[in-house]
Write a protein that holds these residues in place. Sequence first.
Motif, mmCIF file in Angstrom:
data_model
loop_
_atom_site.group_PDB
_atom_site.id
_atom_site.type_symbol
_atom_site.label_atom_id
_atom_site.label_comp_id
_atom_site.label_asym_id
_atom_site.label_seq_id
_atom_site.Cartn_x
_atom_site.Cartn_y
_atom_site.Cartn_z
ATOM 1 N N TYR A 120 0.827 -1.203 0.000
ATOM 2 C CA TYR A 120 0.000 0.000 0.000
ATOM 3 C C TYR A 120 0.866 1.259 0.000
ATOM 4 C CZ TYR A 120 -4.015 -2.979 1.033
ATOM 5 O OH TYR A 120 -4.998 -3.935 0.961
ATOM 6 N N ALA A 121 1.888 1.273 0.841
ATOM 7 C CA ALA A 121 2.698 2.482 1.010
ATOM 8 C C ALA A 121 3.329 2.940 -0.297
ATOM 9 C CB ALA A 121 3.781 2.238 2.066
ATOM 10 N N THR A 122 3.866 2.002 -1.068
ATOM 11 C CA THR A 122 4.534 2.390 -2.309
ATOM 12 C C THR A 122 3.547 2.902 -3.352
ATOM 13 O OG1 THR A 122 4.437 0.085 -3.091
ATOM 14 C CG2 THR A 122 6.448 0.796 -1.959
ATOM 15 N N ARG A 123 2.336 2.412 -3.342
ATOM 16 C CA ARG A 123 1.349 2.829 -4.333
ATOM 17 C C ARG A 123 0.589 4.085 -3.927
ATOM 18 N NH1 ARG A 123 2.587 -2.229 -4.761
ATOM 19 N NH2 ARG A 123 2.530 -3.275 -6.805
ATOM 20 N N LEU A 124 0.715 4.462 -2.668
ATOM 21 C CA LEU A 124 0.010 5.650 -2.188
ATOM 22 C C LEU A 124 0.950 6.811 -1.882
ATOM 23 C CD1 LEU A 124 -2.478 3.876 0.269
ATOM 24 C CD2 LEU A 124 -3.016 4.820 -1.987
ATOM 25 N N GLN A 125 2.247 6.614 -2.059
ATOM 26 C CA GLN A 125 3.213 7.624 -1.645
ATOM 27 C C GLN A 125 3.104 8.923 -2.440
ATOM 28 O OE1 GLN A 125 7.138 6.010 -2.187
ATOM 29 N NE2 GLN A 125 6.805 5.461 -4.336
ATOM 30 N N GLN A 126 2.489 8.864 -3.623
ATOM 31 C CA GLN A 126 2.340 10.076 -4.429
ATOM 32 C C GLN A 126 1.238 10.991 -3.913
ATOM 33 O OE1 GLN A 126 0.506 9.258 -8.406
ATOM 34 N NE2 GLN A 126 0.422 7.134 -7.673
ATOM 35 N N TYR A 127 0.423 10.498 -2.973
ATOM 36 C CA TYR A 127 -0.696 11.285 -2.458
ATOM 37 C C TYR A 127 -0.417 11.748 -1.026
ATOM 38 C CZ TYR A 127 -2.840 8.580 -6.231
ATOM 39 O OH TYR A 127 -3.106 7.983 -7.434
ATOM 40 N N SER A 128 -0.929 12.910 -0.681
ATOM 41 C CA SER A 128 -0.845 13.386 0.693
ATOM 42 C C SER A 128 -1.698 12.484 1.583
ATOM 43 C CB SER A 128 -1.346 14.829 0.773
ATOM 44 O OG SER A 128 -1.360 15.280 2.111
ATOM 45 N N MET A 129 -1.107 11.990 2.678
ATOM 46 C CA MET A 129 -1.805 11.024 3.517
ATOM 47 C C MET A 129 -3.125 11.586 4.041
ATOM 48 S SD MET A 129 -0.328 8.726 6.689
ATOM 49 C CE MET A 129 0.955 8.041 5.635
ATOM 50 N N PHE A 130 -4.169 10.803 3.892
ATOM 51 C CA PHE A 130 -5.536 11.100 4.304
ATOM 52 C C PHE A 130 -6.212 12.173 3.445
ATOM 53 C CE2 PHE A 130 -3.733 9.154 8.144
ATOM 54 C CZ PHE A 130 -4.621 8.101 8.288
ATOM 55 N N SER A 131 -5.587 12.524 2.324
ATOM 56 C CA SER A 131 -6.273 13.385 1.363
ATOM 57 C C SER A 131 -7.357 12.576 0.664
ATOM 58 C CB SER A 131 -5.285 13.920 0.326
ATOM 59 O OG SER A 131 -4.780 12.850 -0.472
ATOM 60 N N GLU A 132 -8.217 13.240 -0.096
ATOM 61 C CA GLU A 132 -9.276 12.543 -0.834
ATOM 62 C C GLU A 132 -8.692 11.497 -1.775
ATOM 63 O OE1 GLU A 132 -13.002 11.639 -2.964
ATOM 64 O OE2 GLU A 132 -12.497 12.298 -0.930
ATOM 65 N N ARG A 133 -7.651 11.866 -2.511
ATOM 66 C CA ARG A 133 -7.055 10.914 -3.453
ATOM 67 C C ARG A 133 -6.418 9.733 -2.720
ATOM 68 N NH1 ARG A 133 -6.079 12.260 -8.834
ATOM 69 N NH2 ARG A 133 -6.869 14.299 -9.469
ATOM 70 N N TRP A 134 -5.762 10.016 -1.601
ATOM 71 C CA TRP A 134 -5.155 8.939 -0.814
ATOM 72 C C TRP A 134 -6.242 7.996 -0.306
ATOM 73 C CZ3 TRP A 134 -5.482 6.925 4.083
ATOM 74 C CH2 TRP A 134 -4.410 6.141 4.536
ATOM 75 N N ARG A 135 -7.315 8.543 0.228
ATOM 76 C CA ARG A 135 -8.409 7.723 0.744
ATOM 77 C C ARG A 135 -9.023 6.870 -0.365
ATOM 78 N NH1 ARG A 135 -10.995 9.771 5.677
ATOM 79 N NH2 ARG A 135 -9.683 11.390 6.571
ATOM 80 N N TRP A 136 -9.286 7.517 -1.514
ATOM 81 C CA TRP A 136 -9.947 6.794 -2.605
ATOM 82 C C TRP A 136 -9.082 5.628 -3.072
ATOM 83 C CZ3 TRP A 136 -10.795 4.623 -7.228
ATOM 84 C CH2 TRP A 136 -12.122 4.557 -7.697
ATOM 85 N N ASN A 137 -7.796 5.896 -3.248
ATOM 86 C CA ASN A 137 -6.918 4.853 -3.770
ATOM 87 C C ASN A 137 -6.582 3.793 -2.732
ATOM 88 O OD1 ASN A 137 -5.895 5.411 -6.712
ATOM 89 N ND2 ASN A 137 -6.130 7.404 -5.730
ATOM 90 N N CYS A 138 -6.520 4.156 -1.463
ATOM 91 C CA CYS A 138 -6.349 3.167 -0.400
ATOM 92 C C CYS A 138 -7.500 2.173 -0.427
ATOM 93 C CB CYS A 138 -6.275 3.866 0.959
ATOM 94 S SG CYS A 138 -6.454 2.761 2.389
ATOM 95 N N ILE A 139 -8.713 2.692 -0.439
ATOM 96 C CA ILE A 139 -9.889 1.820 -0.474
ATOM 97 C C ILE A 139 -9.913 1.016 -1.769
ATOM 98 C CG2 ILE A 139 -12.415 1.770 -0.499
ATOM 99 C CD1 ILE A 139 -12.347 4.343 1.214
ATOM 100 N N ALA A 140 -9.591 1.676 -2.889
ATOM 101 C CA ALA A 140 -9.661 1.008 -4.190
ATOM 102 C C ALA A 140 -8.688 -0.161 -4.291
ATOM 103 C CB ALA A 140 -9.396 2.011 -5.311
ATOM 104 N N LEU A 141 -7.494 -0.012 -3.740
ATOM 105 C CA LEU A 141 -6.525 -1.108 -3.789
ATOM 106 C C LEU A 141 -7.075 -2.349 -3.097
ATOM 107 C CD1 LEU A 141 -3.236 0.865 -3.061
ATOM 108 C CD2 LEU A 141 -3.750 -0.401 -5.161
#
Length: 257
Positions: free
Chosen positions: A218-239
Motif C-alpha cells: 500500500y505504502a509504495t502505491r500511495l506515496q504520491q498522495y498526501s496522507m488522508f487526502s481525498e485521493r489517498w483515501r480513494w486509492n487506499c480503499i480502491a486497492l
Amino acid sequence: MYFNKLGKNWDISNFLLLISISAFAISRPAISLVTDSIDNISEFSTSYSGNLNSLFANNSSVGVLAICAAEGNCQIDGRKTSLYYYHVDPGNRKVNRGFCSDQGRGGTNLVNADAGCLTRTRSRIPRLVRKLQNSGINPEQNTEAFINNLDQWNQASPRVSDSFPKKYADAQNKGLKGKEAILWARVEAFRRRDGELEAGNSRVGLFSICANPKNTYYATRLQQYSMFSERWRWNCIALDQKRRLEAINQVLARNIK
C-alpha cells in the motif's frame, strides 16, 4: 476482516484500470452520499427466486467460496489457506476463523465459525436484494454485483453495503461497466453522509493498514498522495476493494459457465 497483502507483481492492465477509475472518481464526484444510519426497509415483501439463496446454500456454494477468496481464506479453487483456520485481523486485532473471518463470533470452533458466517450472510440477502431492486438493479441478472454487495456486508460497516446498490446504479448511469462499475461503486459506498470517504483511521481499519509504512504494498502505491487526502483515501480503499472483486470474479469464472 483480513486485508490480505497482494503479491509484488502488479498486472499492467489492472494498474491502468485502477488509475482510470480513480481519475474518473476524482473528476466526477458522487451524485449522492452515504448515510451513516441504517434506514428501515421492509424485507418481508422482497420477491426473488431461490437462485440467489442457492449461492449461499452451504459451505461449498459459489457465493461462500467467493467471499472466502475475497477474505484471503480460500484460494480460487476453494482450497483453504492458513488464514481460514486462524488469523488476527490487522485492522482491529480481533481473532478470525472460518470462510468469512468471523471476528471471533464462533469462538475457537471452526464449525461454529462457518455456521455463524453462513447464517449472518444469509440474513442480509433480503435487505440487499430489496435495495438493489429499488435502485433499478435486478440482482438475479447481476450476480457478480450481488455477491460483491454481500461481500461488503461481510467486510465493512452496514452503511457501506447499504450504499452499494445506489452507487452501482450511479456507476452504470455514468457509463461504467463490468468490474469498473463494481470497483467504483465499492469505493464510493464508503463515503459518509458528510461526503468524506471513511474506512477507519490511523489506528484501526483499512486506513491504518494503508498508513502503516511496514505495509509496503500500500505504502509504495500511495506515496504520491498526501496522507488522508481525498485521493489517498480513494486509492487506499480502491486497492483493497479491487483485490476483493478480482478474487470474486475469478471464483465465478471458474464455477459459473
